[in-house]
Design an enzyme around this catalytic site. Sequence first.
Site, mmCIF file in Angstrom:
data_model
loop_
_atom_site.group_PDB
_atom_site.id
_atom_site.type_symbol
_atom_site.label_atom_id
_atom_site.label_comp_id
_atom_site.label_asym_id
_atom_site.label_seq_id
_atom_site.Cartn_x
_atom_site.Cartn_y
_atom_site.Cartn_z
ATOM 1 N N MET A 23 -7.561 9.004 8.974
ATOM 2 C CA MET A 23 -7.933 9.466 7.627
ATOM 3 C C MET A 23 -8.896 10.651 7.697
ATOM 4 O O MET A 23 -9.823 10.772 6.894
ATOM 5 C CB MET A 23 -8.564 8.323 6.829
ATOM 6 C CG MET A 23 -7.667 7.102 6.690
ATOM 7 S SD MET A 23 -8.467 5.707 5.866
ATOM 8 C CE MET A 23 -9.654 5.201 7.118
ATOM 9 N N ASP B 258 0.806 -1.221 0.000
ATOM 10 C CA ASP B 258 0.000 0.000 0.000
ATOM 11 C C ASP B 258 0.837 1.268 0.000
ATOM 12 O O ASP B 258 2.039 1.242 0.287
ATOM 13 C CB ASP B 258 -0.872 0.032 1.268
ATOM 14 C CG ASP B 258 -2.178 -0.709 1.085
ATOM 15 O OD1 ASP B 258 -2.472 -1.133 -0.034
ATOM 16 O OD2 ASP B 258 -2.904 -0.864 2.090
ATOM 17 N N LYS C 76 -3.477 3.481 -2.526
ATOM 18 C CA LYS C 76 -4.634 4.356 -2.695
ATOM 19 C C LYS C 76 -4.380 5.649 -1.932
ATOM 20 O O LYS C 76 -4.062 5.636 -0.759
ATOM 21 C CB LYS C 76 -5.903 3.680 -2.168
ATOM 22 C CG LYS C 76 -6.262 2.403 -2.901
ATOM 23 C CD LYS C 76 -7.604 1.850 -2.470
ATOM 24 C CE LYS C 76 -7.550 1.179 -1.125
ATOM 25 N NZ LYS C 76 -6.838 -0.108 -1.173
#
Length: 527
Positions: free
Chosen positions: A172, A36, A58
């Site tokens: 996030m 990732d 991502k």
Amino acid sequence: MEQGKVWLVGAGPGDAELLTQKAVRVLQEADVIVYDALVGQAILAKLPEEADKIYVGKRSSHHAMPQEEISRCLVKLAKQGKNVVRLKGGDPFLFGRGGEEIEELLRGGIDYEVVPGVTSALAVPAYNGIPVTHRDYCSSLHIITGHKRQGQPLQLDYEALCRTNGTLVFLMGVAATPEICQGMIDAGMDPQMPAALLSQGTTAGQRRLVSNVSELPQRMQEEKLPTPAILVIGKVCALAEEFAWVEKLPLAGTRVVLTRPRQRMERLSKRFRALGAEVLELPSIRICPIPETDRLQAALGQIEQYGWLVFTSPSGIDVFFERCLEYHFDVRRLSAVKIAVIGSGTARQLEQHGLYPDLIPQEEYSAAALGDALAEQAGAAEKILIARAEAGSPDLLARLQKDVIHPVDDIAIYRTEAVERESENAGFDLAAMEALAKDERAVFVFTSASTVRGTVENMAPDIRARMRAVCIGERTEEETCRYGIAAQVAEQADEDSLVEAVAHASTIQSEAADKRCAGKICAGNRS
């Protein structure tokens, strides 16, 4: 064909030393590593060369590979008989979509294991001096995703969160921080409740901004801390300044880039990490034993004719003794041969084989100094065997033949080759290396002229000119100068001096950064 297996592995928040022992073992055994965007650079640099690496990161709205395709990719690779590691930042099951990937593995009939990772929700506050629980402040912890779909509000029960009276950690949630803070205030939270935005935690880029829920949104607009970052709300945030510990380490905020061969990394990496540095292990060269060693085999066959055996590097010692094993050479035959080494690092490596040098240059560790010292001690009739790199310094032979022509067998037993950056170091292509070269926090450590060439050969001249570098020895310094790099040189060509030189370079850089910052949030200890 036998079917492979998938391991879902948590990489932690960035610090390579926070990888679990099981994660390290599984990574070393992997055929393919699917990783990732949030996997730390220091961890990427340690991934095994032999494994294939597939980036599926991502970031916000940009996906290198959609989630559904990632899950199908894992199944496909395992059905090809591969042992696959799905490497995720943090923990696979904490907002990591690990459950979705397992569902696909189950549908495909693929065996799997889960290796939990250290979550940023705990580690990043800890690295910033914030205990997520404290009996005098709170008794509960709540981890919430701050991620929201574009154009839609967060679906959070602010009143319920407010009633917990616990520590709230939002992952996030940087973009949504103003909305979160306002939502908490509207739900009845005291506007003066301490809050902190913690950026790039556990890495050299770690920064924190401590404020309160009413003022934090404005402060973050002014300071613009980089992502990834987490938001912490709760009384424990007030402890950050008192409990802070990372910035007290001598090399906190420094990213040390090691370029020596991978076999020689471990000891130096540990020393820099113990001082608080983030270490990127990016070997620019590899040691390649020379298979055509008939001369060495012949020399070992009549080793008694030599008065001296000479080593100019730790790598030379390793290759020499590997050849001894290959040739079934009994090292007891070395008992009558005196051994000379170029410096303390080479001497230390020799000691690993139960042998101690008879000669080490005293004033400086260089080929020229070794040649002078050896010429002074060796008798004119004593034959000298040198086992070293193919491109060894000519200074050694020149000094040996300066006054007395000593009989010498100079045998190349290994050569160095440049590492193919893109194929062997995940995430570290030329563009990434040039970005590191421009990073004010990064210090490149060069231990030989070949490590300089292997690192900067393809970099643009203006990028090289911006590098901060520390090198060991005059020949290494000459090579950095040839590429337009102004490097500091360790006082002695040994690890102790090298570490001291990096610490000195980092102190100078920190002082310069403090002057430029002029009151802004520039380091973890400013709040």
